[in-house]
Write a protein that holds these residues in place. Structure first.
Motif, PDB file in Angstrom:
ATOM      1  N   VAL A  60       7.261  -2.155 -21.040  1.00  0.00           N
ATOM      2  CA  VAL A  60       6.100  -1.450 -21.608  1.00  0.00           C
ATOM      3  C   VAL A  60       6.514  -0.084 -22.151  1.00  0.00           C
ATOM      4  N   VAL A  61       7.271   0.662 -21.357  1.00  0.00           N
ATOM      5  CA  VAL A  61       7.693   2.008 -21.757  1.00  0.00           C
ATOM      6  C   VAL A  61       8.669   1.939 -22.935  1.00  0.00           C
ATOM      7  N   GLN A  67       8.645   2.297 -30.598  1.00  0.00           N
ATOM      8  CA  GLN A  67       7.651   2.396 -31.672  1.00  0.00           C
ATOM      9  C   GLN A  67       7.281   3.837 -31.986  1.00  0.00           C
ATOM     10  N   ASP A  68       7.830   4.772 -31.215  1.00  0.00           N
ATOM     11  CA  ASP A  68       7.673   6.200 -31.497  1.00  0.00           C
ATOM     12  C   ASP A  68       8.944   6.723 -32.179  1.00  0.00           C
ATOM     13  N   ILE A  82      14.987   0.483 -33.400  1.00  0.00           N
ATOM     14  CA  ILE A  82      14.291  -0.332 -34.393  1.00  0.00           C
ATOM     15  C   ILE A  82      14.921  -0.074 -35.753  1.00  0.00           C
ATOM     16  N   VAL A  83      15.185  -1.144 -36.476  1.00  0.00           N
ATOM     17  CA  VAL A  83      15.678  -1.053 -37.855  1.00  0.00           C
ATOM     18  C   VAL A  83      14.730  -1.848 -38.740  1.00  0.00           C
ATOM     19  N   ARG A 103      10.778  -6.483 -43.117  1.00  0.00           N
ATOM     20  CA  ARG A 103      11.016  -6.940 -41.749  1.00  0.00           C
ATOM     21  C   ARG A 103      11.380  -5.761 -40.870  1.00  0.00           C
ATOM     22  N   VAL A 104      10.872  -5.760 -39.655  1.00  0.00           N
ATOM     23  CA  VAL A 104      11.207  -4.762 -38.649  1.00  0.00           C
ATOM     24  C   VAL A 104      11.751  -5.526 -37.453  1.00  0.00           C
ATOM     25  N   ARG A 105      12.870  -5.056 -36.907  1.00  0.00           N
ATOM     26  CA  ARG A 105      13.450  -5.752 -35.763  1.00  0.00           C
ATOM     27  C   ARG A 105      14.110  -4.755 -34.825  1.00  0.00           C
ATOM     28  N   VAL A 106      14.439  -5.216 -33.627  1.00  0.00           N
ATOM     29  CA  VAL A 106      15.098  -4.385 -32.631  1.00  0.00           C
ATOM     30  C   VAL A 106      16.582  -4.748 -32.611  1.00  0.00           C
TER      31      VAL A 106
END
Length: 143
Positions: A60-61, A67-68, A82-83, A103-106
């Motif tokens: 969760v954190v 996302q920040d 995140i890229v 696209r957004v991914r980790v």
């Protein structure tokens, strides 16, 4: 133990190395968060319920922090960030998230260290061995 691989042949005529053979890593099972908690509980004094609570909250954190626009680094583990993939626009003014972000991914980067020989070793690969996946003795192909 070893990381298993299975051989496969490149059958795509449009790509270089046509008909060449490659090894591809094969996962033979899955370990869940609950499985990891049981293993950790056996290796230390913390109870499984406490481990599960911490791991659950970690997800969760981490989601919030990623996302920040922050990189999340876990000591001894690695870092997450995140890229995004975007399409170009003719000018900066014409660029918008709605039309240009595709696209957004980790991305995960394991922590690494330099070993005694001066090689750069990623944490999860230190001492890693590979072996071909054992063949199944039963041939199930129909003739």
């Amino acid at each position: 133990m070893a990381v298993f691989y299975r051989l496969y042949q490149n059958n795509n005529e449009k790509v270089g190395q046509y008909k060449m053979w490659y090894g591809r890593a094969v996962m033979v099972n899955k370990v869940t968060t609950n499985d990891l908690a049981k293993i950790i509980e056996a290796n230390c004094t913390v109870k499984r319920a406490d481990i599960l609570a911490v791991l659950s909250e970690l997800a969760v954190v981490m989601t919030k922090e990623l996302q920040d626009s922050k990189r999340v680094a876990l000591d001894g583990f690695g870092s997450f960030r995140i890229v995004m993939s975007t399409t170009p626009s003719a000018s900066a003014k014409e660029f918008s998230a709605a039309s240009n972000v595709k696209r957004v991914r980790v991305v995960f980067s394991p922590e690494a260290h330099i070993d005694s020989t001066g090689r750069y070793i990623k944490t999860f690969l230190d001492g890693c061995r590979v072996a071909e996946l054992p063949k199944n003795d039963v041939d199930k192909t129909e003739e």
